[in-house]
Design an enzyme around this catalytic site. Structure first.
Site, PDB file in Angstrom:
ATOM      1  N   ALA A 162       0.841  -1.202   0.000  1.00 19.51           N
ATOM      2  CA  ALA A 162       0.000   0.000   0.000  1.00 19.51           C
ATOM      3  C   ALA A 162       0.874   1.249   0.000  1.00 19.51           C
ATOM      4  O   ALA A 162       1.826   1.342  -0.768  1.00 19.51           O
ATOM      5  CB  ALA A 162      -0.966  -0.041   1.178  1.00 19.51           C
ATOM      6  N   CYS A 163       0.575   2.206   0.869  1.00 20.63           N
ATOM      7  CA  CYS A 163       1.283   3.492   0.840  1.00 20.63           C
ATOM      8  C   CYS A 163       2.742   3.384   1.265  1.00 20.63           C
ATOM      9  O   CYS A 163       3.499   4.341   1.090  1.00 20.63           O
ATOM     10  CB  CYS A 163       0.564   4.505   1.725  1.00 20.63           C
ATOM     11  SG  CYS A 163      -1.043   5.031   1.070  1.00 20.63           S
ATOM     12  N   SER A 164       3.148   2.262   1.823  1.00 23.08           N
ATOM     13  CA  SER A 164       4.547   2.070   2.228  1.00 23.08           C
ATOM     14  C   SER A 164       5.366   1.355   1.159  1.00 23.08           C
ATOM     15  O   SER A 164       6.535   1.039   1.396  1.00 23.08           O
ATOM     16  CB  SER A 164       4.607   1.275   3.538  1.00 23.08           C
ATOM     17  OG  SER A 164       3.943   1.944   4.578  1.00 23.08           O
TER      18      SER A 164
END
Length: 373
Positions: free
Chosen positions: A155-157
């Site tokens: 995801a966002c990481s």
């Protein structure tokens, strides 16, 4: 063991933008039509009315002023409310691979390398347009890179996790030079008909070249250390997937098949996790907060970044210590911290240190401690 370094970055920015005013006009037209078409059910308490959005609400909630997108016409059409992207044949480059090329070529040019010098490509993004073949392998093919390639999704990481994976492979010798590329078409998995989130995301692609420090040409950043952590949570979720058609009502228009979040819970739970993660990373490396020249944080929400900056530095950060780009790009998932790093790192002088950090669904958090050389 080899020391990895970041020697180049690149950013691909779509041509089309949507301002808050444009977005609000489209959303409010949709909401008005929905409320009119469902007036009886709303009056009977069987359905909820759609509230109006406003530019002031968006700016105050997020700090976002505009966003770049691959297609604005569909998003701003009250009868569509999603991007319309041309169907491509299997013999054509995919849209993610195509947008990756400009970012990769810019990063390679900054590093002074040709694509044939790369022996590892990681395509790290919050969503991929297909399960297989890997988009990373397609990017490898189009670029003319060698070695091997694979996709990853945290995801966002995703970007910082991808950097850690590439850095570890360079350290151990299984790769010499790597491209970590983050094509994020967030407009495709955002519910533009939901007032609470319709303004959050934008589209972009970033790329980072990593190689052995001994091979790096010109100014570069040593990767002093990396750290990743995860903790399971349902508070940011997307339930779409290949088993969808196998389940009862799986193909229905369901809200949970797009981006969903419990925003207040995320704010309350993620920020302490990220702040503690960064503090622990710095302490283990013997770096005091006052020694950090810059924090390049995930660009999800200005209030979140301001909170983390205060916790890490013990004071309100100066604007140049914690640069924000989300006012122009919005939340671009894994690419946000890399955009900030790409745009606001050249002024560091040898010996100065900074930290790249991204965080999001999972929960997940990744940090990369770098030193200018």
């Amino acid at each position: 063991m080899h020391v990895p370094a970041i020697s180049g970055t690149g950013v691909y920015t779509p041509d089309q933008t949507i301002t808050n005013d444009e977005l609000v006009a489209a959303f409010n037209a949709y909401a008005q039509r929905f409320n009119a078409e469902n007036a009886e059910a709303i009056a009977a308490g069987e359905r909820e009315s759609k509230p109006q959005s406003s530019s002031d609400f968006i700016l105050n909630a997020s700090g976002i002023e505009q966003r770049y997108v691959m297609d604005k016409s569909g998003i701003l059409d009250p009868e569509v409310m999603h991007p319309r992207l041309r169907q491509r044949s299997d013999d054509e480059p995919s849209i993610m691979a195509e947008m990756a090329l400009e970012a990769c070529n810019s990063a390679l040019a900054q590093a002074g390398l040709g694509a044939d010098a790369i022996d590892l490509v990681i395509c790290a993004a919050s969503n991929h347009e297909r399960p297989y073949p890997a988009v990373a392998i397609e990017i490898q093919e189009i670029l003319g890179a060698g070695g091997f390639a694979f996709d990853m999704n945290v995801a966002c990481s995703s970007a910082t996790f991808g950097i850690q994976a590439a850095a570890d492979m360079i350290r151990t010798g299984s790769a010499r030079r790597a491209l970590v590329v983050n094509p994020e078409i967030c407009s495709g998995h955002l519910e533009w008909r939901d007032r609470d989130c319709h303004f959050i995301f934008g589209d972009v692609c970033t790329a980072v070249v990593l190689e052995r420090a001994e091979d790096a040409q010109g100014a570069h950043f040593l990767v002093r250390s990396t750290r990743c952590a995860t903790q399971f949570s349902n508070n940011i979720r997307n339930n779409n997937g290949f088993l969808r058609r196998a389940r009862p009502d799986g193909m229905a228009d369901r809200r949970d098949m797009l981006f969903m979040q419990e925003g207040r819970k995320v704010f309350k739970e993620v920020l302490p996790m990220v702040s503690a993660h960064i503090a622990s990373h710095l302490a283990d490396e013997g770096i005091e907060a006052g020694q950090l020249k810059r924090l390049w944080l995930h660009q999800a929400n200005k209030s979140m970044n301001d909170f983390i900056g205060r916790k890490v530095l013990g004071r309100v950060p100066e604007p140049d210590e914690q640069p924000n780009i989300l006012q122009d790009y919005a939340n671009t998932s894994s690419a946000g911290s890399i955009i900030a790093f790409s745009k606001y790192s050249n002024d560091l002088v040898p010996g100065e240190t900074g930290l790249i950090c991204s965080f999001g669904a999972g929960y997940s958090v990744g940090s990369v401690l770098v030193e200018r050389i």
